[in-house]
Write a protein that holds these residues in place. Structure first.
Motif, PDB file in Angstrom:
ATOM      1  N   THR A 133      -9.297   8.834  -8.990  1.00 29.93           N
ATOM      2  CA  THR A 133      -8.579   9.488  -8.990  1.00 29.93           C
ATOM      3  C   THR A 133      -6.926   9.787  -8.009  1.00 29.93           C
ATOM      4  OG1 THR A 133      -9.460  10.194  -6.940  1.00 29.93           O
ATOM      5  CG2 THR A 133     -10.453  11.167  -8.207  1.00 29.93           C
ATOM      6  N   VAL A 134      -6.846   8.004  -7.688  1.00 27.26           N
ATOM      7  CA  VAL A 134      -5.612   7.050  -7.294  1.00 27.26           C
ATOM      8  C   VAL A 134      -4.819   7.611  -8.290  1.00 27.26           C
ATOM      9  CG1 VAL A 134      -4.292   5.640  -5.981  1.00 27.26           C
ATOM     10  CG2 VAL A 134      -6.338   6.769  -5.145  1.00 27.26           C
ATOM     11  N   THR A 135      -3.217   7.766  -8.028  1.00 31.08           N
ATOM     12  CA  THR A 135      -2.063   8.275  -9.375  1.00 31.08           C
ATOM     13  C   THR A 135      -1.478   6.629  -8.787  1.00 31.08           C
ATOM     14  OG1 THR A 135      -0.310   9.255  -8.152  1.00 31.08           O
ATOM     15  CG2 THR A 135      -2.609  10.826  -9.508  1.00 31.08           C
ATOM     16  N   LEU A 136      -0.518   6.459 -10.530  1.00 26.47           N
ATOM     17  CA  LEU A 136       0.108   5.098  -9.867  1.00 26.47           C
ATOM     18  C   LEU A 136       1.598   5.199  -9.002  1.00 26.47           C
ATOM     19  CD1 LEU A 136       0.678   3.848 -13.840  1.00 26.47           C
ATOM     20  CD2 LEU A 136       0.157   3.213 -11.606  1.00 26.47           C
ATOM     21  N   PRO A 137       1.871   6.516  -8.514  1.00 27.39           N
ATOM     22  CA  PRO A 137       2.821   6.809  -7.190  1.00 27.39           C
ATOM     23  C   PRO A 137       2.104   6.460  -6.347  1.00 27.39           C
ATOM     24  CG  PRO A 137       2.837   8.354  -9.597  1.00 27.39           C
ATOM     25  CD  PRO A 137       1.926   7.859 -10.042  1.00 27.39           C
ATOM     26  N   GLN A 138       0.959   7.545  -6.355  1.00 26.54           N
ATOM     27  CA  GLN A 138      -0.042   7.384  -4.595  1.00 26.54           C
ATOM     28  C   GLN A 138       0.197   5.061  -4.633  1.00 26.54           C
ATOM     29  OE1 GLN A 138      -3.219   9.565  -5.745  1.00 26.54           O
ATOM     30  NE2 GLN A 138      -1.897  11.092  -5.035  1.00 26.54           N
ATOM     31  N   ALA A 139      -0.443   4.901  -5.416  1.00 27.94           N
ATOM     32  CA  ALA A 139      -1.417   3.234  -5.108  1.00 27.94           C
ATOM     33  C   ALA A 139       0.602   2.437  -5.087  1.00 27.94           C
ATOM     34  CB  ALA A 139      -1.472   2.811  -6.677  1.00 27.94           C
ATOM     35  N   PHE A 140       1.453   3.243  -5.346  1.00 28.25           N
ATOM     36  CA  PHE A 140       2.410   1.934  -4.856  1.00 28.25           C
ATOM     37  C   PHE A 140       3.543   2.497  -3.647  1.00 28.25           C
ATOM     38  CE2 PHE A 140       3.532   1.704  -9.466  1.00 28.25           C
ATOM     39  CZ  PHE A 140       3.331   0.468  -9.495  1.00 28.25           C
ATOM     40  N   HIS A 141       3.057   3.738  -3.435  1.00 27.21           N
ATOM     41  CA  HIS A 141       3.582   4.500  -2.216  1.00 27.21           C
ATOM     42  C   HIS A 141       2.674   3.723  -1.176  1.00 27.21           C
ATOM     43  CE1 HIS A 141       5.167   7.561   0.743  1.00 27.21           C
ATOM     44  NE2 HIS A 141       3.957   7.962   0.728  1.00 27.21           N
ATOM     45  N   MET A 142       1.444   3.574  -1.023  1.00 29.10           N
ATOM     46  CA  MET A 142       0.336   2.943  -0.529  1.00 29.10           C
ATOM     47  C   MET A 142       0.916   1.209  -0.081  1.00 29.10           C
ATOM     48  SD  MET A 142      -3.231   4.399  -0.878  1.00 29.10           S
ATOM     49  CE  MET A 142      -3.289   4.473  -2.468  1.00 29.10           C
ATOM     50  N   GLY A 143       1.999   1.187  -0.862  1.00 28.76           N
ATOM     51  CA  GLY A 143       2.363  -0.409  -0.800  1.00 28.76           C
ATOM     52  C   GLY A 143       2.229  -1.668  -0.956  1.00 28.76           C
TER      53      GLY A 143
END
Length: 317
Positions: A133-143
Protein backbone atom coordinates in the motif's frame (compact mmCIF):
# COMPACT_ATOMS: atom_id res chain seq x y z
CA UNK A 1 21.00 37.21 19.67
CA UNK A 2 23.02 34.06 19.10
CA UNK A 3 21.96 32.58 22.44
CA UNK A 4 18.25 32.83 21.64
CA UNK A 5 18.14 32.25 17.89
CA UNK A 6 16.64 28.81 18.44
CA UNK A 7 13.62 30.25 20.25
CA UNK A 8 12.03 31.83 17.17
CA UNK A 9 9.98 28.68 16.45
CA UNK A 10 8.60 28.74 19.99
CA UNK A 11 7.78 32.42 19.57
CA UNK A 12 5.89 31.69 16.33
CA UNK A 13 3.94 28.86 17.93
CA UNK A 14 2.97 31.07 20.87
CA UNK A 15 1.78 33.79 18.49
CA UNK A 16 -0.18 31.33 16.36
CA UNK A 17 -1.99 29.73 19.28
CA UNK A 18 -2.37 32.94 21.28
CA UNK A 19 -2.40 30.74 24.35
CA UNK A 20 0.55 29.99 26.61
CA UNK A 21 -0.72 26.61 27.83
CA UNK A 22 -1.67 25.39 24.35
CA UNK A 23 1.65 26.49 22.84
CA UNK A 24 3.65 24.85 25.62
CA UNK A 25 1.69 21.63 25.18
CA UNK A 26 2.31 21.53 21.41
CA UNK A 27 6.00 22.29 21.94
CA UNK A 28 6.32 19.64 24.67
CA UNK A 29 7.57 22.29 27.09
CA UNK A 30 6.39 23.39 30.50
CA UNK A 31 4.69 26.80 30.69
CA UNK A 32 7.49 28.09 32.91
CA UNK A 33 10.15 26.96 30.45
CA UNK A 34 8.38 28.62 27.53
CA UNK A 35 7.93 31.84 29.54
CA UNK A 36 11.62 31.82 30.41
CA UNK A 37 12.58 31.52 26.75
CA UNK A 38 10.31 34.43 25.83
CA UNK A 39 11.84 36.60 28.58
CA UNK A 40 15.31 35.75 27.24
CA UNK A 41 14.15 36.90 23.80
CA UNK A 42 12.95 40.16 25.37
CA UNK A 43 16.37 40.70 26.96
CA UNK A 44 18.23 39.87 23.76
CA UNK A 45 16.17 42.26 21.64
CA UNK A 46 16.01 44.92 24.32
CA UNK A 47 12.24 45.29 24.14
CA UNK A 48 9.22 43.40 25.38
CA UNK A 49 7.64 41.28 22.66
CA UNK A 50 4.37 40.70 24.50
CA UNK A 51 2.27 43.23 26.36
CA UNK A 52 0.55 40.30 27.99
CA UNK A 53 2.02 36.84 28.36
CA UNK A 54 -0.05 34.80 30.75
CA UNK A 55 -2.86 32.49 29.69
CA UNK A 56 -3.66 34.66 26.64
CA UNK A 57 -0.89 36.56 24.85
CA UNK A 58 -0.82 39.90 23.05
CA UNK A 59 2.03 41.21 20.89
CA UNK A 60 3.65 44.62 21.25
CA UNK A 61 4.80 46.59 18.20
CA UNK A 62 8.25 45.13 18.71
CA UNK A 63 6.74 41.66 18.91
CA UNK A 64 4.87 42.17 15.63
CA UNK A 65 8.11 43.29 13.97
CA UNK A 66 10.00 40.29 15.32
CA UNK A 67 7.23 37.93 14.17
CA UNK A 68 7.64 38.99 10.53
CA UNK A 69 11.35 38.19 10.70
CA UNK A 70 10.75 34.99 12.66
CA UNK A 71 8.71 33.59 9.77
CA UNK A 72 11.58 34.41 7.43
CA UNK A 73 14.00 32.60 9.74
CA UNK A 74 11.69 29.58 9.80
CA UNK A 75 11.65 29.48 6.00
CA UNK A 76 15.43 29.88 5.81
CA UNK A 77 15.97 27.08 8.32
CA UNK A 78 13.60 24.81 6.41
CA UNK A 79 15.52 25.48 3.19
CA UNK A 80 18.81 24.89 4.99
CA UNK A 81 17.60 21.56 6.41
CA UNK A 82 16.54 20.45 2.92
CA UNK A 83 19.90 21.41 1.42
CA UNK A 84 21.73 19.79 4.31
CA UNK A 85 19.83 16.54 3.78
CA UNK A 86 20.55 16.71 0.05
CA UNK A 87 24.28 17.18 0.71
CA UNK A 88 24.35 14.36 3.26
CA UNK A 89 22.70 12.03 0.75
CA UNK A 90 25.15 13.10 -1.94
CA UNK A 91 28.15 12.34 0.27
CA UNK A 92 26.75 9.11 1.70
CA UNK A 93 28.19 5.71 0.79
CA UNK A 94 24.82 3.98 1.20
CA UNK A 95 22.42 3.14 -1.61
CA UNK A 96 18.88 3.50 -0.27
CA UNK A 97 16.71 1.16 -2.32
CA UNK A 98 13.03 0.32 -1.80
CA UNK A 99 11.60 -2.97 -3.04
CA UNK A 100 8.06 -3.89 -4.09
CA UNK A 101 6.60 -7.12 -2.73
CA UNK A 102 5.87 -8.66 -6.11
CA UNK A 103 7.37 -9.99 -9.36
CA UNK A 104 10.28 -11.69 -7.56
CA UNK A 105 11.67 -8.26 -6.79
CA UNK A 106 13.47 -9.44 -3.64
CA UNK A 107 15.38 -12.08 -5.63
CA UNK A 108 16.32 -9.53 -8.28
CA UNK A 109 17.66 -7.10 -5.68
CA UNK A 110 19.56 -9.82 -3.81
CA UNK A 111 21.27 -10.81 -7.05
CA UNK A 112 22.11 -7.20 -7.90
CA UNK A 113 23.33 -6.42 -4.37
CA UNK A 114 25.77 -9.31 -4.21
CA UNK A 115 27.46 -8.48 -7.50
CA UNK A 116 27.32 -4.72 -6.96
CA UNK A 117 29.15 -4.89 -3.65
CA UNK A 118 31.76 -7.20 -5.14
CA UNK A 119 32.52 -4.56 -7.75
CA UNK A 120 32.06 -1.50 -5.51
CA UNK A 121 33.10 -2.54 -1.99
CA UNK A 122 33.14 1.05 -0.71
CA UNK A 123 29.37 1.26 -1.19
CA UNK A 124 26.72 -0.57 0.79
CA UNK A 125 23.07 -1.16 -0.03
CA UNK A 126 20.25 -0.50 2.41
CA UNK A 127 17.23 -2.25 0.88
CA UNK A 128 13.77 -1.81 2.35
CA UNK A 129 10.84 -4.02 1.42
CA UNK A 130 7.74 -1.89 1.67
CA UNK A 131 4.08 -2.72 2.05
CA UNK A 132 1.96 -3.08 -1.08
CA UNK A 133 0.00 0.00 0.00
CA UNK A 134 3.03 2.33 0.11
CA UNK A 135 2.98 4.80 -2.78
CA UNK A 136 5.98 6.13 -4.69
CA UNK A 137 5.78 9.60 -3.06
CA UNK A 138 5.72 7.92 0.35
CA UNK A 139 8.74 5.75 -0.48
CA UNK A 140 10.75 8.77 -1.61
CA UNK A 141 9.60 10.73 1.43
CA UNK A 142 11.01 7.92 3.61
CA UNK A 143 14.44 8.68 2.17
CA UNK A 144 14.75 6.06 -0.55
CA UNK A 145 16.44 7.25 -3.73
CA UNK A 146 15.65 4.26 -5.94
CA UNK A 147 12.37 2.37 -5.86
CA UNK A 148 11.44 -0.89 -7.58
CA UNK A 149 7.65 -0.67 -8.00
CA UNK A 150 4.93 -2.04 -10.26
CA UNK A 151 2.53 -0.20 -12.53
CA UNK A 152 0.36 -0.77 -15.58
CA UNK A 153 2.61 1.44 -17.71
CA UNK A 154 6.30 1.99 -18.41
CA UNK A 155 5.97 5.77 -18.48
CA UNK A 156 5.72 8.41 -15.76
CA UNK A 157 5.15 12.16 -15.85
CA UNK A 158 6.36 12.60 -12.28
CA UNK A 159 9.46 10.41 -12.06
CA UNK A 160 12.36 9.10 -14.08
CA UNK A 161 12.28 5.34 -14.54
CA UNK A 162 14.07 2.41 -16.09
CA UNK A 163 11.67 -0.30 -17.34
CA UNK A 164 12.96 -3.47 -15.70
CA UNK A 165 10.60 -6.30 -16.64
CA UNK A 166 7.05 -7.03 -17.69
CA UNK A 167 4.44 -9.47 -16.50
CA UNK A 168 0.66 -9.76 -16.62
CA UNK A 169 -2.27 -10.40 -14.35
CA UNK A 170 -3.82 -13.86 -14.35
CA UNK A 171 -6.93 -15.25 -12.70
CA UNK A 172 -6.55 -17.58 -9.73
CA UNK A 173 -9.54 -19.91 -9.44
CA UNK A 174 -10.54 -22.78 -7.15
CA UNK A 175 -10.24 -26.16 -8.87
CA UNK A 176 -14.00 -26.54 -8.43
CA UNK A 177 -14.68 -23.39 -10.45
CA UNK A 178 -16.42 -24.11 -13.79
CA UNK A 179 -13.78 -22.05 -15.64
CA UNK A 180 -10.74 -23.58 -13.95
CA UNK A 181 -9.96 -25.81 -16.95
CA UNK A 182 -10.24 -23.03 -19.50
CA UNK A 183 -7.09 -21.81 -21.19
CA UNK A 184 -8.22 -18.21 -20.77
CA UNK A 185 -11.16 -16.19 -19.47
CA UNK A 186 -12.60 -12.76 -20.00
CA UNK A 187 -13.02 -10.92 -16.72
CA UNK A 188 -16.71 -10.43 -17.48
CA UNK A 189 -17.08 -14.21 -17.02
CA UNK A 190 -16.16 -13.71 -13.34
CA UNK A 191 -18.71 -10.96 -12.71
CA UNK A 192 -20.81 -13.18 -10.42
CA UNK A 193 -17.85 -14.37 -8.35
CA UNK A 194 -16.64 -13.04 -5.04
CA UNK A 195 -13.14 -11.58 -5.19
CA UNK A 196 -10.18 -11.83 -2.83
CA UNK A 197 -7.72 -9.02 -3.52
CA UNK A 198 -4.56 -7.52 -2.14
CA UNK A 199 -4.98 -4.65 0.37
CA UNK A 200 -7.06 -1.64 -0.51
CA UNK A 201 -4.81 1.16 -1.71
CA UNK A 202 -2.27 -1.19 -3.29
CA UNK A 203 -1.55 -1.03 -7.01
CA UNK A 204 -2.90 -4.54 -7.62
CA UNK A 205 -6.13 -3.71 -5.77
CA UNK A 206 -6.73 -0.54 -7.77
CA UNK A 207 -5.69 -2.16 -11.04
CA UNK A 208 -7.97 -5.16 -10.45
CA UNK A 209 -10.94 -2.86 -9.80
CA UNK A 210 -10.15 -0.83 -12.90
CA UNK A 211 -9.97 -3.94 -15.09
CA UNK A 212 -13.24 -5.33 -13.73
CA UNK A 213 -15.01 -2.02 -14.29
CA UNK A 214 -13.64 -1.86 -17.82
CA UNK A 215 -15.08 -5.35 -18.30
CA UNK A 216 -18.50 -3.98 -17.36
CA UNK A 217 -19.02 -4.92 -13.72
CA UNK A 218 -18.26 -3.84 -10.17
CA UNK A 219 -16.42 -6.68 -8.41
CA UNK A 220 -17.75 -7.95 -5.10
CA UNK A 221 -14.63 -7.84 -2.92
CA UNK A 222 -15.18 -10.12 0.06
CA UNK A 223 -11.63 -10.09 1.42
CA UNK A 224 -8.46 -8.06 1.11
CA UNK A 225 -5.36 -9.77 2.36
CA UNK A 226 -1.58 -9.42 2.57
CA UNK A 227 0.59 -12.12 1.06
CA UNK A 228 0.21 -14.26 -2.03
CA UNK A 229 0.24 -17.48 -0.02
CA UNK A 230 -2.66 -16.31 2.14
CA UNK A 231 -4.57 -15.22 -0.93
CA UNK A 232 -4.04 -18.59 -2.64
CA UNK A 233 -5.16 -20.46 0.49
CA UNK A 234 -8.49 -18.61 0.51
CA UNK A 235 -9.00 -19.26 -3.20
CA UNK A 236 -8.14 -22.92 -2.70
CA UNK A 237 -10.80 -23.11 0.02
CA UNK A 238 -13.40 -21.90 -2.48
CA UNK A 239 -14.00 -18.57 -0.76
CA UNK A 240 -13.53 -16.59 -3.95
CA UNK A 241 -11.40 -15.88 -7.01
CA UNK A 242 -8.46 -13.54 -7.34
CA UNK A 243 -6.12 -11.74 -9.70
CA UNK A 244 -2.36 -11.66 -9.30
CA UNK A 245 0.81 -11.50 -11.36
CA UNK A 246 1.94 -14.59 -13.27
CA UNK A 247 5.36 -14.28 -11.65
CA UNK A 248 3.71 -15.31 -8.36
CA UNK A 249 3.51 -18.84 -9.78
CA UNK A 250 6.10 -20.20 -7.33
CA UNK A 251 4.11 -18.98 -4.32
CA UNK A 252 0.84 -20.27 -5.74
CA UNK A 253 1.85 -23.69 -7.07
CA UNK A 254 1.78 -25.29 -3.61
CA UNK A 255 -1.98 -24.67 -3.35
CA UNK A 256 -4.93 -26.44 -4.99
CA UNK A 257 -5.82 -23.70 -7.45
CA UNK A 258 -5.87 -23.05 -11.20
CA UNK A 259 -3.99 -20.17 -12.81
CA UNK A 260 -5.83 -19.05 -15.95
CA UNK A 261 -4.87 -16.40 -18.50
CA UNK A 262 -7.04 -13.29 -18.83
CA UNK A 263 -8.17 -12.04 -22.25
CA UNK A 264 -7.27 -9.36 -23.19
CA UNK A 265 -3.97 -9.67 -21.33
CA UNK A 266 -3.58 -7.03 -18.57
CA UNK A 267 0.10 -5.99 -18.54
CA UNK A 268 2.05 -5.30 -15.35
CA UNK A 269 5.47 -3.68 -15.36
CA UNK A 270 8.25 -3.63 -12.82
CA UNK A 271 10.06 -0.29 -13.06
CA UNK A 272 13.04 1.18 -11.27
CA UNK A 273 12.03 4.72 -10.31
CA UNK A 274 14.02 7.73 -9.16
CA UNK A 275 13.18 11.39 -8.70
CA UNK A 276 13.85 14.07 -11.31
CA UNK A 277 15.01 16.38 -8.55
CA UNK A 278 17.11 16.35 -6.41
CA UNK A 279 19.80 14.50 -8.38
CA UNK A 280 20.83 11.04 -7.25
CA UNK A 281 23.67 10.69 -4.78
CA UNK A 282 26.92 9.24 -6.14
CA UNK A 283 26.24 5.74 -4.69
CA UNK A 284 22.69 5.67 -6.07
CA UNK A 285 23.82 6.90 -9.50
CA UNK A 286 26.56 4.24 -9.61
CA UNK A 287 24.06 1.55 -8.61
CA UNK A 288 21.55 2.69 -11.25
CA UNK A 289 24.19 2.52 -14.00
CA UNK A 290 25.31 -0.88 -12.75
CA UNK A 291 21.73 -2.23 -12.58
CA UNK A 292 21.05 -1.09 -16.15
CA UNK A 293 24.29 -2.73 -17.31
CA UNK A 294 23.36 -6.02 -15.63
CA UNK A 295 19.84 -5.84 -17.02
CA UNK A 296 21.04 -5.25 -20.56
CA UNK A 297 23.75 -7.92 -20.52
CA UNK A 298 22.30 -10.62 -18.25
CA UNK A 299 18.53 -10.30 -18.60
CA UNK A 300 18.19 -14.04 -19.19
CA UNK A 301 19.73 -14.72 -15.78
CA UNK A 302 17.32 -12.48 -13.90
CA UNK A 303 14.88 -14.64 -11.88
CA UNK A 304 11.45 -13.76 -13.18
CA UNK A 305 8.56 -15.47 -14.92
CA UNK A 306 7.66 -12.97 -17.62
CA UNK A 307 5.05 -12.60 -20.34
CA UNK A 308 6.88 -14.88 -22.74
CA UNK A 309 6.20 -17.78 -20.37
CA UNK A 310 2.85 -19.36 -21.16
CA UNK A 311 0.62 -20.28 -18.25
CA UNK A 312 -1.90 -22.23 -20.30
CA UNK A 313 -3.79 -24.74 -18.20
CA UNK A 314 -1.78 -24.74 -15.02
CA UNK A 315 -3.31 -26.67 -12.12
CA UNK A 316 -1.75 -27.01 -8.72
CA UNK A 317 -3.05 -29.98 -6.78
Amino acid sequence: MLNTVGYYAEFIKLCETGNLFEAADELYLSESCLLKHMHLLDEDIGHELFSKCSKQVELTEYGALYLSFAYNMKSICKDFDAKLTELEIKNSSIVKLAIARTMNCDHIVNMLSDHFQDRYPKYSISPGEFSRTVTLPQAFHMGYELVFAVDSTQASDDYCLFPWSSDRLVAILPLSHPLSHHKSVNLSELSNDKFILFPEGSFLYKYSLELCRNAGFEPQVDFTIHGTNNLAELVSAGIGVSLTTASDIMAIKQHRVAMVEITPTPPVYLNLYYQKDPPLSKPAAVFLDYAIEIHDTHSNDIPYHGPEGEVGNVYFE
